[in-house]
Design a protein around this motif. Structure first.
Motif, PDB file in Angstrom:
ATOM      1  N   ASP A   1      40.434  36.426  31.999  1.00 57.04           N
ATOM      2  CA  ASP A   1      39.125  36.071  31.463  1.00 57.04           C
ATOM      3  C   ASP A   1      38.129  37.149  31.873  1.00 57.04           C
ATOM      4  OD1 ASP A   1      36.575  35.076  30.957  1.00 57.04           O
ATOM      5  OD2 ASP A   1      37.119  33.019  31.479  1.00 57.04           O
ATOM      6  N   ARG A   2      37.811  38.030  30.945  1.00 63.85           N
ATOM      7  CA  ARG A   2      36.929  39.149  31.239  1.00 63.85           C
ATOM      8  C   ARG A   2      35.490  38.720  31.505  1.00 63.85           C
ATOM      9  NH1 ARG A   2      41.537  40.871  29.535  1.00 63.85           N
ATOM     10  NH2 ARG A   2      42.097  43.078  29.551  1.00 63.85           N
ATOM     11  N   ASN A   3      35.120  37.532  31.097  1.00 60.31           N
ATOM     12  CA  ASN A   3      33.772  37.037  31.352  1.00 60.31           C
ATOM     13  C   ASN A   3      33.612  36.483  32.763  1.00 60.31           C
ATOM     14  OD1 ASN A   3      32.803  37.618  28.742  1.00 60.31           O
ATOM     15  ND2 ASN A   3      33.745  35.753  27.965  1.00 60.31           N
ATOM     16  N   GLN A   4      34.708  36.044  33.367  1.00 61.42           N
ATOM     17  CA  GLN A   4      34.626  35.446  34.706  1.00 61.42           C
ATOM     18  C   GLN A   4      35.223  36.327  35.793  1.00 61.42           C
ATOM     19  OE1 GLN A   4      35.539  31.469  35.459  1.00 61.42           O
ATOM     20  NE2 GLN A   4      34.435  30.668  33.708  1.00 61.42           N
ATOM     21  N   SER A   5      35.889  37.377  35.420  1.00 59.79           N
ATOM     22  CA  SER A   5      36.513  38.254  36.401  1.00 59.79           C
ATOM     23  C   SER A   5      35.546  39.371  36.768  1.00 59.79           C
ATOM     24  CB  SER A   5      37.818  38.814  35.841  1.00 59.79           C
ATOM     25  OG  SER A   5      38.703  37.743  35.550  1.00 59.79           O
ATOM     26  N   ASP A   6      35.445  39.667  38.068  1.00 59.20           N
ATOM     27  CA  ASP A   6      34.417  40.588  38.536  1.00 59.20           C
ATOM     28  C   ASP A   6      34.913  41.707  39.447  1.00 59.20           C
ATOM     29  OD1 ASP A   6      35.050  39.190  40.823  1.00 59.20           O
ATOM     30  OD2 ASP A   6      33.103  38.221  41.005  1.00 59.20           O
ATOM     31  N   GLY A   7      36.220  41.915  39.520  1.00 58.10           N
ATOM     32  CA  GLY A   7      36.757  42.914  40.430  1.00 58.10           C
ATOM     33  C   GLY A   7      37.210  42.310  41.742  1.00 58.10           C
ATOM     34  N   TYR A   8      36.549  41.237  42.155  1.00 55.23           N
ATOM     35  CA  TYR A   8      36.952  40.495  43.346  1.00 55.23           C
ATOM     36  C   TYR A   8      37.945  39.399  42.957  1.00 55.23           C
ATOM     37  CZ  TYR A   8      32.853  42.600  45.570  1.00 55.23           C
ATOM     38  OH  TYR A   8      31.930  43.475  46.070  1.00 55.23           O
ATOM     39  N   THR A   9      37.625  38.710  41.874  1.00 55.74           N
ATOM     40  CA  THR A   9      38.430  37.600  41.400  1.00 55.74           C
ATOM     41  C   THR A   9      38.816  37.833  39.949  1.00 55.74           C
ATOM     42  OG1 THR A   9      37.198  36.100  42.841  1.00 55.74           O
ATOM     43  CG2 THR A   9      38.514  35.094  41.097  1.00 55.74           C
ATOM     44  N   TYR A  10      40.064  37.548  39.648  1.00 51.57           N
ATOM     45  CA  TYR A  10      40.561  37.624  38.269  1.00 51.57           C
ATOM     46  C   TYR A  10      41.167  36.283  37.919  1.00 51.57           C
ATOM     47  CZ  TYR A  10      39.925  42.648  38.349  1.00 51.57           C
ATOM     48  OH  TYR A  10      39.374  43.902  38.417  1.00 51.57           O
ATOM     49  N   PHE A  11      40.785  35.764  36.774  1.00 50.40           N
ATOM     50  CA  PHE A  11      41.296  34.484  36.291  1.00 50.40           C
ATOM     51  C   PHE A  11      42.182  34.725  35.075  1.00 50.40           C
ATOM     52  CE2 PHE A  11      37.134  33.594  38.170  1.00 50.40           C
ATOM     53  CZ  PHE A  11      37.477  32.630  39.096  1.00 50.40           C
ATOM     54  N   PHE A  12      43.362  34.138  35.090  1.00 48.88           N
ATOM     55  CA  PHE A  12      44.300  34.177  33.971  1.00 48.88           C
ATOM     56  C   PHE A  12      44.483  32.729  33.509  1.00 48.88           C
ATOM     57  CE2 PHE A  12      45.069  37.858  36.567  1.00 48.88           C
ATOM     58  CZ  PHE A  12      45.337  38.882  35.675  1.00 48.88           C
TER      59      PHE A  12
ATOM     60  N   SER B   1      45.540  31.006  30.916  1.00 47.47           N
ATOM     61  CA  SER B   1      46.760  30.447  30.326  1.00 47.47           C
ATOM     62  C   SER B   1      47.873  30.262  31.360  1.00 47.47           C
ATOM     63  CB  SER B   1      47.243  31.293  29.153  1.00 47.47           C
ATOM     64  OG  SER B   1      47.680  32.557  29.604  1.00 47.47           O
ATOM     65  N   LEU B   2      47.773  30.955  32.481  1.00 47.05           N
ATOM     66  CA  LEU B   2      48.755  30.811  33.554  1.00 47.05           C
ATOM     67  C   LEU B   2      48.251  29.883  34.663  1.00 47.05           C
ATOM     68  CD1 LEU B   2      49.866  34.539  33.996  1.00 47.05           C
ATOM     69  CD2 LEU B   2      51.065  32.743  32.737  1.00 47.05           C
ATOM     70  N   GLY B   3      46.957  29.554  34.641  1.00 46.18           N
ATOM     71  CA  GLY B   3      46.373  28.786  35.737  1.00 46.18           C
ATOM     72  C   GLY B   3      46.312  29.601  37.012  1.00 46.18           C
ATOM     73  N   LEU B   4      46.284  30.917  36.866  1.00 50.31           N
ATOM     74  CA  LEU B   4      46.389  31.848  37.992  1.00 50.31           C
ATOM     75  C   LEU B   4      45.047  32.486  38.309  1.00 50.31           C
ATOM     76  CD1 LEU B   4      48.202  33.676  39.888  1.00 50.31           C
ATOM     77  CD2 LEU B   4      48.298  35.253  37.953  1.00 50.31           C
ATOM     78  N   SER B   5      44.760  32.606  39.607  1.00 51.78           N
ATOM     79  CA  SER B   5      43.604  33.354  40.087  1.00 51.78           C
ATOM     80  C   SER B   5      44.072  34.302  41.177  1.00 51.78           C
ATOM     81  CB  SER B   5      42.542  32.431  40.679  1.00 51.78           C
ATOM     82  OG  SER B   5      42.050  31.560  39.712  1.00 51.78           O
ATOM     83  N   LEU B   6      43.496  35.485  41.179  1.00 51.04           N
ATOM     84  CA  LEU B   6      43.735  36.473  42.225  1.00 51.04           C
ATOM     85  C   LEU B   6      42.390  36.788  42.854  1.00 51.04           C
ATOM     86  CD1 LEU B   6      45.977  38.849  40.100  1.00 51.04           C
ATOM     87  CD2 LEU B   6      46.776  37.277  41.867  1.00 51.04           C
ATOM     88  N   TRP B   7      42.351  36.936  44.191  1.00 52.51           N
ATOM     89  CA  TRP B   7      41.089  37.185  44.864  1.00 52.51           C
ATOM     90  C   TRP B   7      41.262  38.200  45.981  1.00 52.51           C
ATOM     91  CZ3 TRP B   7      39.708  36.229  50.018  1.00 52.51           C
ATOM     92  CH2 TRP B   7      38.356  36.412  50.311  1.00 52.51           C
ATOM     93  N   ARG B   8      40.219  39.043  46.135  1.00 55.21           N
ATOM     94  CA  ARG B   8      40.130  39.926  47.297  1.00 55.21           C
ATOM     95  C   ARG B   8      38.683  39.946  47.757  1.00 55.21           C
ATOM     96  NH1 ARG B   8      40.956  45.989  44.731  1.00 55.21           N
ATOM     97  NH2 ARG B   8      39.880  45.593  42.777  1.00 55.21           N
ATOM     98  N   SER B   9      38.501  40.079  49.062  1.00 57.19           N
ATOM     99  CA  SER B   9      37.166  39.989  49.646  1.00 57.19           C
ATOM    100  C   SER B   9      36.346  41.258  49.481  1.00 57.19           C
ATOM    101  CB  SER B   9      37.262  39.621  51.124  1.00 57.19           C
ATOM    102  OG  SER B   9      38.025  40.589  51.809  1.00 57.19           O
ATOM    103  N   ASP B  10      36.996  42.355  49.136  1.00 60.67           N
ATOM    104  CA  ASP B  10      36.306  43.618  48.935  1.00 60.67           C
ATOM    105  C   ASP B  10      37.082  44.439  47.914  1.00 60.67           C
ATOM    106  OD1 ASP B  10      34.401  45.594  49.245  1.00 60.67           O
ATOM    107  OD2 ASP B  10      35.072  46.216  51.238  1.00 60.67           O
ATOM    108  N   ILE B  11      36.369  45.315  47.234  1.00 53.22           N
ATOM    109  CA  ILE B  11      37.004  46.187  46.239  1.00 53.22           C
ATOM    110  C   ILE B  11      37.163  47.559  46.866  1.00 53.22           C
ATOM    111  CG2 ILE B  11      36.746  47.294  43.995  1.00 53.22           C
ATOM    112  CD1 ILE B  11      34.987  44.865  43.191  1.00 53.22           C
ATOM    113  N   PHE B  12      38.375  48.063  46.831  1.00 54.95           N
ATOM    114  CA  PHE B  12      38.649  49.404  47.347  1.00 54.95           C
ATOM    115  C   PHE B  12      39.610  50.077  46.388  1.00 54.95           C
ATOM    116  CE2 PHE B  12      40.613  52.567  50.147  1.00 54.95           C
ATOM    117  CZ  PHE B  12      39.479  53.156  50.688  1.00 54.95           C
TER     118      PHE B  12
END
Length: 109
Positions: free
Chosen positions: A51-62, A64-75
């Protein structure tokens, strides 16, 4: 972390990257915590759009998979070439480099 719905069924599971020493966390054959964040997003995006509207580099939402990925900092790898990074202590450099990867993944029903 596991959350349950009102019927006692698993509704949400979050897995922190610290568990990568205990077991491999694979998503469709992709090693989630040993694949750099940028590469991981590209690989999963080929399977299911994030979801390009809700993903910000820290969190990515997929969704259709019910999947989220998160990191506390972008490097990013290119940051290692910057003088500000080179001036950091080895311990602080190591801490920054770990943000090449995600801190956690979660699955929601």
């Amino acid at each position: 972390m596991v959350e349950y719905d009102s019927e006692g069924k698993v509704d949400f599971i979050e897995i922190p990257e610290v568990l990568k020493e205990t077991f491999n966390c694979l998503l469709l054959g992709i090693d989630v915590f040993n694949t750099k964040a940028e590469d991981l997003v590209k690989k999963i995006d080929k399977i299911a759009d994030y979801d390009r509207n809700q993903s910000d580099g820290y969190t990515y939402f997929f969704p259709s998979l019910g999947l989220s990925l998160w990191r506390s900092d972008i490097f990013k790898e290119e940051y290692m070439l910057e003088d500000s990074f080179k001036k950091l202590s080895p311990k602080n450099q190591e801490d920054k480099i770990r943000h090449l990867y995600f801190d956690s993944m979660s699955i929601r029903r």
